[in-house]
Design an enzyme around this catalytic site. Structure first.
Site, PDB file in Angstrom:
ATOM      1  N   ASP A   9      73.115  -7.689  31.537  1.00 36.16           N
ATOM      2  CA  ASP A   9      73.819  -8.278  30.404  1.00 36.16           C
ATOM      3  C   ASP A   9      73.596  -7.429  29.144  1.00 36.16           C
ATOM      4  O   ASP A   9      72.937  -6.389  29.205  1.00 36.16           O
ATOM      5  CB  ASP A   9      73.342  -9.719  30.214  1.00 36.16           C
ATOM      6  CG  ASP A   9      74.427 -10.647  29.708  1.00 36.16           C
ATOM      7  OD1 ASP A   9      75.426 -10.158  29.148  1.00 36.16           O
ATOM      8  OD2 ASP A   9      74.285 -11.875  29.869  1.00 36.16           O
ATOM      9  N   LYS A  51      72.636  -7.928  37.778  1.00 37.20           N
ATOM     10  CA  LYS A  51      73.571  -8.185  36.683  1.00 37.20           C
ATOM     11  C   LYS A  51      72.863  -7.799  35.397  1.00 37.20           C
ATOM     12  O   LYS A  51      71.831  -8.369  35.052  1.00 37.20           O
ATOM     13  CB  LYS A  51      73.988  -9.652  36.646  1.00 37.20           C
ATOM     14  CG  LYS A  51      74.879  -9.989  35.453  1.00 37.20           C
ATOM     15  CD  LYS A  51      75.252 -11.462  35.425  1.00 37.20           C
ATOM     16  CE  LYS A  51      75.997 -11.824  34.140  1.00 37.20           C
ATOM     17  NZ  LYS A  51      76.363 -13.272  34.087  1.00 37.20           N
ATOM     18  N   ASP A 102      70.288 -15.765  34.180  1.00 39.91           N
ATOM     19  CA  ASP A 102      69.258 -15.759  33.142  1.00 39.91           C
ATOM     20  C   ASP A 102      68.202 -16.856  33.369  1.00 39.91           C
ATOM     21  O   ASP A 102      68.389 -17.787  34.146  1.00 39.91           O
ATOM     22  CB  ASP A 102      69.945 -15.959  31.790  1.00 39.91           C
ATOM     23  CG  ASP A 102      69.125 -15.447  30.610  1.00 39.91           C
ATOM     24  OD1 ASP A 102      67.956 -15.083  30.793  1.00 39.91           O
ATOM     25  OD2 ASP A 102      69.685 -15.422  29.499  1.00 39.91           O
ATOM     26  N   ARG A 124      81.935  -6.796  33.724  1.00 41.61           N
ATOM     27  CA  ARG A 124      82.591  -7.862  32.980  1.00 41.61           C
ATOM     28  C   ARG A 124      83.390  -7.248  31.840  1.00 41.61           C
ATOM     29  O   ARG A 124      82.854  -6.499  31.038  1.00 41.61           O
ATOM     30  CB  ARG A 124      81.551  -8.840  32.443  1.00 41.61           C
ATOM     31  CG  ARG A 124      80.968  -9.783  33.494  1.00 41.61           C
ATOM     32  CD  ARG A 124      81.934 -10.908  33.832  1.00 41.61           C
ATOM     33  NE  ARG A 124      82.448 -11.494  32.601  1.00 41.61           N
ATOM     34  CZ  ARG A 124      81.730 -12.291  31.807  1.00 41.61           C
ATOM     35  NH1 ARG A 124      80.487 -12.605  32.131  1.00 41.61           N
ATOM     36  NH2 ARG A 124      82.253 -12.767  30.697  1.00 41.61           N
ATOM     37  N   ASP A 139      82.880 -14.963  28.681  1.00 43.07           N
ATOM     38  CA  ASP A 139      82.374 -15.830  29.742  1.00 43.07           C
ATOM     39  C   ASP A 139      83.402 -16.904  30.092  1.00 43.07           C
ATOM     40  O   ASP A 139      84.075 -17.453  29.212  1.00 43.07           O
ATOM     41  CB  ASP A 139      81.099 -16.540  29.285  1.00 43.07           C
ATOM     42  CG  ASP A 139      79.881 -15.651  29.324  1.00 43.07           C
ATOM     43  OD1 ASP A 139      80.018 -14.458  29.646  1.00 43.07           O
ATOM     44  OD2 ASP A 139      78.791 -16.147  29.007  1.00 43.07           O
TER      45      ASP A 139
END
Length: 410
Positions: free
Chosen positions: A158, A156, A80, A215, A219
């Site tokens: 999210d 990636k 990010d 995922r 985290d």
């Protein structure tokens, strides 16, 4: 609208969202900014550690020059906080011009010239988790085309600032859009982590058809408690998770933190061993400039990587618990196995563990097996089904064994 009803509707509409990029037949390996560097954009007072092209180039240099690339660590991934706060006049995401003055295409060229691959981050939502422009349903095609034009190799994706219905539409739609660009781009989905990681909210059959990796859970933080929490969640839910994984589609327990601040040497071995048993992506998040030799030796252990990269692609599982000891086993190609004995205890002396191959159900080769201690790089001898295996496991540590049939022919 319930997810099952939505999926049925999409099927009836005739939409075919099947990932077809042929990538990561073994778990991907590389490096990522997030855990170590988070959203550090202060390049004035901390120029060596802020999210910038300078940091990416430095890590790419390290990966090419210090043996990482040649062992398979090839993805260099920006997480990010890389973009401007607004899209450009054509509605496209753009990198922050002060921190990425050369632009993303030039950075990709630099990374590619090192024999590496560039990963980038976006978010299925109005904003990224760090508050930067997200990818909404109406910008998915534009963003996929933008990433492909930059010659990015991994995305990636999210899931902050969106709801379940938007995710159910957006994650498959991004898979379709990436395929349509014609560029093979590894697609890492965070979708299940935002839906609790388990059925019925998570459809792993669908995930395996649209994503290369995903995922499942929270985290990771730079602590043993965080690593152990992830391990225990995978153990508790392994009957659901194990069948979902395989070549080209991997469960992702999150980044490797070996070489950072939160793990001891023993705990670093434990994370690496269980991640290898889980056939997990080996994506580091650390400072390769300052990593200790001990941490580097662990991460560059060739037998560990051989186990992780096994082409059978079968995720291992927890097979027994004895007090604070956990025994994890993974079946490998050509009758080989990996075995990790994890000691979750913190109470003093190393804990003894005794077993044999018969008890472990490793008996297919009647001539026996050669055993190796992975981290000690030690050959332990030839063992038949009844030969005692006696080890001692340090607190919060692991003994990681590799078992090869005596009859094995390379």
């Amino acid at each position: 609208m319930h997810l099952t009803s939505l999926c049925l509707l999409l099927t009836l509409m005739g939409l075919c969202w099947c990932l077809d990029n042929g990538l990561v037949r073994t778990p991907p390996m590389g490096w990522m900014t997030w855990q170590r560097y988070r959203c550090n954009i202060d390049c004035k007072s901390d120029p060596d550690n802020c999210i910038s092209e300078n940091l990416i180039k430095i890590m790419a240099d390290e990966m090419a020059d210090s043996g990482w690339r040649d062992l398979g660590y090839v993805y260099v991934c920006i997480d990010d906080c890389w973009s401007q706060k607004q899209r450009d006049s054509n509605g496209r995401l753009q990198p922050d011009p002060e921190r990425f003055p050369s632009g993303m295409k030039a950075l990709a060229d630099y990374v590619h010239a090192k024999g590496l691959k560039l990963g980038i981050y976006s978010d299925m939502g109005n904003y990224t988790c760090g508050g930067y422009p997200g990818t909404t349903l109406d910008t998915i095609k534009t963003d996929a085309e933008t990433f492909a034009s930059w010659e990015v190799d991994m995305l990636k994706f999210d899931g902050c600032y969106s709801n379940s219905t938007e995710k159910a539409l957006g994650y498959p739609k991004m898979s379709e859009a990436l395929n349509a660009t014609g560029r093979p781009i590894l697609y890492s989905c965070s979708w299940p982590a935002y839906e609790g990681g388990l059925p019925p909210k998570v459809n792993y059959t669908q995930l395996g058809s649209i994503c290369n990796m995903w995922r499942n859970y929270d985290d990771i933080d730079d602590s043993w408690d965080s690593v152990l929490d992830i391990i225990e969640w995978y153990a508790k839910n392994q009957d659901v998770l194990q069948p979902a994984a395989g070549p080209g589609r991997w469960n992702d327990p999150d980044m490797l933190i070996t070489g950072d601040f939160g793990l001891s040497y023993e705990q670093s071995k434990s994370q690496l061993a269980i991640w290898a048993i889980l056939a997990a992506p080996l994506i580091m998040s650390n400072d390769l400039r300052a990593i200790s030799q001990d941490a580097k030796d662990l991460l560059q252990n060739r037998l560990l990587i051989y186990i992780n990269q096994d082409s059978l692609g079968k995720q291992g599982s927890l097979i027994s618990r004895i007090g604070n000891l956990e025994v994890w086993k993974r079946e490998l190609i050509n009758g080989q196995y990996a075995l990790a004995v994890l000691n979750k205890g913190t109470d003093g002396l190393p804990r003894p563990y005794s077993t044999n191959l018969g008890l472990l159900n490793v008996t297919q080769c009647t001539d026996g097996y050669k055993l190796y201690n992975v981290f000690e790089k030690e050959y332990l001898g030839m063992f038949t089904s009844s030969t005692p295996i006696i080890i001692r496991v340090n607190p919060t540590g692991v003994i990681f064994l590799f078992l090869r049939p005596v009859s094995y022919i390379p």
